[in-house]
Motif scaffolding. Sequence first.
Motif, PDB file in Angstrom:
ATOM      1  N   ILE A   1       5.779  -6.656   9.597  1.00  0.00           N
ATOM      2  CA  ILE A   1       5.893  -5.339   8.965  1.00  0.00           C
ATOM      3  C   ILE A   1       5.447  -4.284   9.964  1.00  0.00           C
ATOM      4  CG2 ILE A   1       4.990  -3.862   7.117  1.00  0.00           C
ATOM      5  CD1 ILE A   1       4.870  -6.439   5.394  1.00  0.00           C
ATOM      6  N   ASP A   2       6.296  -3.262  10.139  1.00  0.00           N
ATOM      7  CA  ASP A   2       5.966  -2.189  11.075  1.00  0.00           C
ATOM      8  C   ASP A   2       6.334  -0.840  10.462  1.00  0.00           C
ATOM      9  OD1 ASP A   2       8.761  -1.860  11.383  1.00  0.00           O
ATOM     10  OD2 ASP A   2       8.810  -3.109  13.185  1.00  0.00           O
ATOM     11  N   LYS A   3       6.252   0.214  11.270  1.00  0.00           N
ATOM     12  CA  LYS A   3       6.461   1.568  10.751  1.00  0.00           C
ATOM     13  C   LYS A   3       7.882   1.825  10.279  1.00  0.00           C
ATOM     14  CE  LYS A   3       7.265   3.515  15.287  1.00  0.00           C
ATOM     15  NZ  LYS A   3       6.980   4.540  16.228  1.00  0.00           N
ATOM     16  N   LYS A   4       8.819   0.917  10.570  1.00  0.00           N
ATOM     17  CA  LYS A   4      10.200   1.072  10.115  1.00  0.00           C
ATOM     18  C   LYS A   4      10.539   0.106   8.980  1.00  0.00           C
ATOM     19  CE  LYS A   4      12.121   3.713  13.540  1.00  0.00           C
ATOM     20  NZ  LYS A   4      13.342   4.418  13.661  1.00  0.00           N
ATOM     21  N   THR A   5       9.507  -0.465   8.349  1.00  0.00           N
ATOM     22  CA  THR A   5       9.708  -1.414   7.254  1.00  0.00           C
ATOM     23  C   THR A   5       9.366  -0.754   5.924  1.00  0.00           C
ATOM     24  OG1 THR A   5       9.023  -3.226   8.715  1.00  0.00           O
ATOM     25  CG2 THR A   5       9.111  -3.690   6.359  1.00  0.00           C
ATOM     26  N   LEU A   6      10.320  -0.749   5.017  1.00  0.00           N
ATOM     27  CA  LEU A   6      10.063  -0.332   3.649  1.00  0.00           C
ATOM     28  C   LEU A   6       9.476  -1.533   2.911  1.00  0.00           C
ATOM     29  CD1 LEU A   6      10.423   1.553   1.145  1.00  0.00           C
ATOM     30  CD2 LEU A   6      12.647   0.434   0.843  1.00  0.00           C
ATOM     31  N   VAL A   7       8.345  -1.346   2.258  1.00  0.00           N
ATOM     32  CA  VAL A   7       7.716  -2.414   1.478  1.00  0.00           C
ATOM     33  C   VAL A   7       7.691  -1.985   0.021  1.00  0.00           C
ATOM     34  CG1 VAL A   7       5.638  -3.793   1.096  1.00  0.00           C
ATOM     35  CG2 VAL A   7       6.267  -3.112   3.429  1.00  0.00           C
ATOM     36  N   ILE A   8       8.268  -2.817  -0.831  1.00  0.00           N
ATOM     37  CA  ILE A   8       8.231  -2.590  -2.278  1.00  0.00           C
ATOM     38  C   ILE A   8       7.327  -3.665  -2.865  1.00  0.00           C
ATOM     39  CG2 ILE A   8       9.552  -2.444  -4.413  1.00  0.00           C
ATOM     40  CD1 ILE A   8      12.043  -1.912  -2.652  1.00  0.00           C
ATOM     41  N   ALA A   9       6.232  -3.266  -3.471  1.00  0.00           N
ATOM     42  CA  ALA A   9       5.273  -4.206  -4.055  1.00  0.00           C
ATOM     43  C   ALA A   9       5.232  -4.019  -5.562  1.00  0.00           C
ATOM     44  CB  ALA A   9       3.884  -3.976  -3.465  1.00  0.00           C
ATOM     45  N   VAL A  10       5.635  -5.064  -6.285  1.00  0.00           N
ATOM     46  CA  VAL A  10       5.546  -5.030  -7.744  1.00  0.00           C
ATOM     47  C   VAL A  10       4.168  -5.566  -8.105  1.00  0.00           C
ATOM     48  CG1 VAL A  10       6.575  -5.733  -9.924  1.00  0.00           C
ATOM     49  CG2 VAL A  10       8.003  -5.553  -7.884  1.00  0.00           C
ATOM     50  N   CYS A  11       3.336  -4.709  -8.636  1.00  0.00           N
ATOM     51  CA  CYS A  11       1.959  -5.084  -8.950  1.00  0.00           C
ATOM     52  C   CYS A  11       1.859  -5.547 -10.402  1.00  0.00           C
ATOM     53  CB  CYS A  11       1.028  -3.903  -8.712  1.00  0.00           C
ATOM     54  SG  CYS A  11       1.002  -3.385  -6.984  1.00  0.00           S
ATOM     55  N   SER A  12       1.114  -6.614 -10.586  1.00  0.00           N
ATOM     56  CA  SER A  12       0.931  -7.151 -11.930  1.00  0.00           C
ATOM     57  C   SER A  12      -0.367  -6.604 -12.516  1.00  0.00           C
ATOM     58  CB  SER A  12       0.905  -8.681 -11.878  1.00  0.00           C
ATOM     59  OG  SER A  12      -0.325  -9.134 -11.376  1.00  0.00           O
TER      60      SER A  12
ATOM     61  N   ILE B   1       5.283   2.436   1.780  1.00  0.00           N
ATOM     62  CA  ILE B   1       4.869   1.464   0.773  1.00  0.00           C
ATOM     63  C   ILE B   1       5.164   2.034  -0.611  1.00  0.00           C
ATOM     64  CG2 ILE B   1       3.007   0.014  -0.116  1.00  0.00           C
ATOM     65  CD1 ILE B   1       3.598  -0.428   2.893  1.00  0.00           C
ATOM     66  N   VAL B   2       5.920   1.267  -1.396  1.00  0.00           N
ATOM     67  CA  VAL B   2       6.271   1.663  -2.757  1.00  0.00           C
ATOM     68  C   VAL B   2       5.556   0.721  -3.716  1.00  0.00           C
ATOM     69  CG1 VAL B   2       8.130   1.938  -4.440  1.00  0.00           C
ATOM     70  CG2 VAL B   2       8.548   2.466  -2.023  1.00  0.00           C
ATOM     71  N   GLU B   3       4.742   1.280  -4.576  1.00  0.00           N
ATOM     72  CA  GLU B   3       4.108   0.494  -5.644  1.00  0.00           C
ATOM     73  C   GLU B   3       4.943   0.634  -6.901  1.00  0.00           C
ATOM     74  OE1 GLU B   3       0.568   1.038  -8.824  1.00  0.00           O
ATOM     75  OE2 GLU B   3      -0.019   1.438  -6.751  1.00  0.00           O
ATOM     76  N   VAL B   4       5.275  -0.489  -7.510  1.00  0.00           N
ATOM     77  CA  VAL B   4       5.928  -0.516  -8.812  1.00  0.00           C
ATOM     78  C   VAL B   4       4.924  -1.175  -9.748  1.00  0.00           C
ATOM     79  CG1 VAL B   4       7.878  -1.391 -10.147  1.00  0.00           C
ATOM     80  CG2 VAL B   4       8.192  -0.785  -7.732  1.00  0.00           C
ATOM     81  N   SER B   5       4.507  -0.446 -10.777  1.00  0.00           N
ATOM     82  CA  SER B   5       3.511  -1.007 -11.693  1.00  0.00           C
ATOM     83  C   SER B   5       3.610  -0.342 -13.055  1.00  0.00           C
ATOM     84  CB  SER B   5       2.092  -0.831 -11.129  1.00  0.00           C
ATOM     85  OG  SER B   5       1.786   0.533 -10.950  1.00  0.00           O
ATOM     86  N   GLY B   6       3.111  -1.071 -14.051  1.00  0.00           N
ATOM     87  CA  GLY B   6       3.069  -0.548 -15.403  1.00  0.00           C
ATOM     88  C   GLY B   6       1.712   0.070 -15.681  1.00  0.00           C
ATOM     89  N   GLY B   7       1.707   1.020 -16.543  1.00  0.00           N
ATOM     90  CA  GLY B   7       0.443   1.662 -16.879  1.00  0.00           C
ATOM     91  C   GLY B   7       0.492   3.155 -16.634  1.00  0.00           C
ATOM     92  N   PRO B   8      -0.581   3.828 -16.991  1.00  0.00           N
ATOM     93  CA  PRO B   8      -0.588   5.298 -16.917  1.00  0.00           C
ATOM     94  C   PRO B   8      -0.819   5.864 -15.520  1.00  0.00           C
ATOM     95  CG  PRO B   8      -2.665   4.510 -17.800  1.00  0.00           C
ATOM     96  CD  PRO B   8      -1.778   3.300 -17.627  1.00  0.00           C
ATOM     97  N   GLN B   9      -1.287   5.040 -14.570  1.00  0.00           N
ATOM     98  CA  GLN B   9      -1.529   5.556 -13.221  1.00  0.00           C
ATOM     99  C   GLN B   9      -1.334   4.456 -12.200  1.00  0.00           C
ATOM    100  OE1 GLN B   9      -5.507   6.925 -13.773  1.00  0.00           O
ATOM    101  NE2 GLN B   9      -6.418   4.994 -13.183  1.00  0.00           N
ATOM    102  N   LYS B  10      -1.073   4.865 -10.955  1.00  0.00           N
ATOM    103  CA  LYS B  10      -0.879   3.843  -9.927  1.00  0.00           C
ATOM    104  C   LYS B  10      -2.211   3.204  -9.592  1.00  0.00           C
ATOM    105  CE  LYS B  10      -0.747   6.309  -5.508  1.00  0.00           C
ATOM    106  NZ  LYS B  10       0.112   6.653  -4.396  1.00  0.00           N
ATOM    107  N   ILE B  11      -2.136   1.982  -9.081  1.00  0.00           N
ATOM    108  CA  ILE B  11      -3.367   1.240  -8.837  1.00  0.00           C
ATOM    109  C   ILE B  11      -3.789   1.264  -7.378  1.00  0.00           C
ATOM    110  CG2 ILE B  11      -2.954  -0.300 -10.787  1.00  0.00           C
ATOM    111  CD1 ILE B  11      -2.228  -2.476  -8.736  1.00  0.00           C
TER     112      ILE B  11
END
Length: 187
Positions: free
Chosen positions: A88-99, A120-130
């Motif tokens: 993973i480097d500065k040209k890598t898009l990372v999508i992290a689905v958080c449980s 870095i993209v966080e995908v998560s459920g709930g009222p705020q990002k973790i």
Amino acid sequence: VLIAAIAGDKGLRDELGVAVRAGEEFQERSKKILRGIARQDWNKAVVLADSELEGIAGAGALSFKEIALMPADYYHLLDVRHGPILLIDKKTLVIAVCSPNGISRQKDLISDLKKKSPLIVEVSGGPQKISDADYWIPVPAFRNFGVTGIPFIFIPQALSLFKAVGRGINPDLPQGLCPWIVLKEKE
């Protein structure tokens, strides 16, 4: 739905219905941020997820290959630390689905990933990002984490589409990709 019916799990069936009915609104709400992410300077993608979402995350990584014609991989969320993080480097898009479980470990992982990539993209459920991810795409918090896969799969697919269009690629005519594979037995 079939698994919910076989298991007699009315709650799961109901949650699946909620996810499907909320789909169009979720997609419309997410398109603006996804278009912005697609315009960023990245040339490969990594999709991270675990448990029930592993298969869907693998399909999400595949969409980058088939639609945007770019390298992409799927890894188990926390297993990315065991070697793949080195790629993973500065040209890598990372999508992290958080449980909803193990939040502190996921938060620490995303902090470490931010040292490698500004995408870095966080995908998560709930009222705020973790985490301190660069982008957050909230999904409904379902009792059954597997239901999260329904809104989640739109994210890598839409990002792939927007990236392809931005690169001048017609995603409906990928060169060299067969729409189906025919297996013939040798006589």
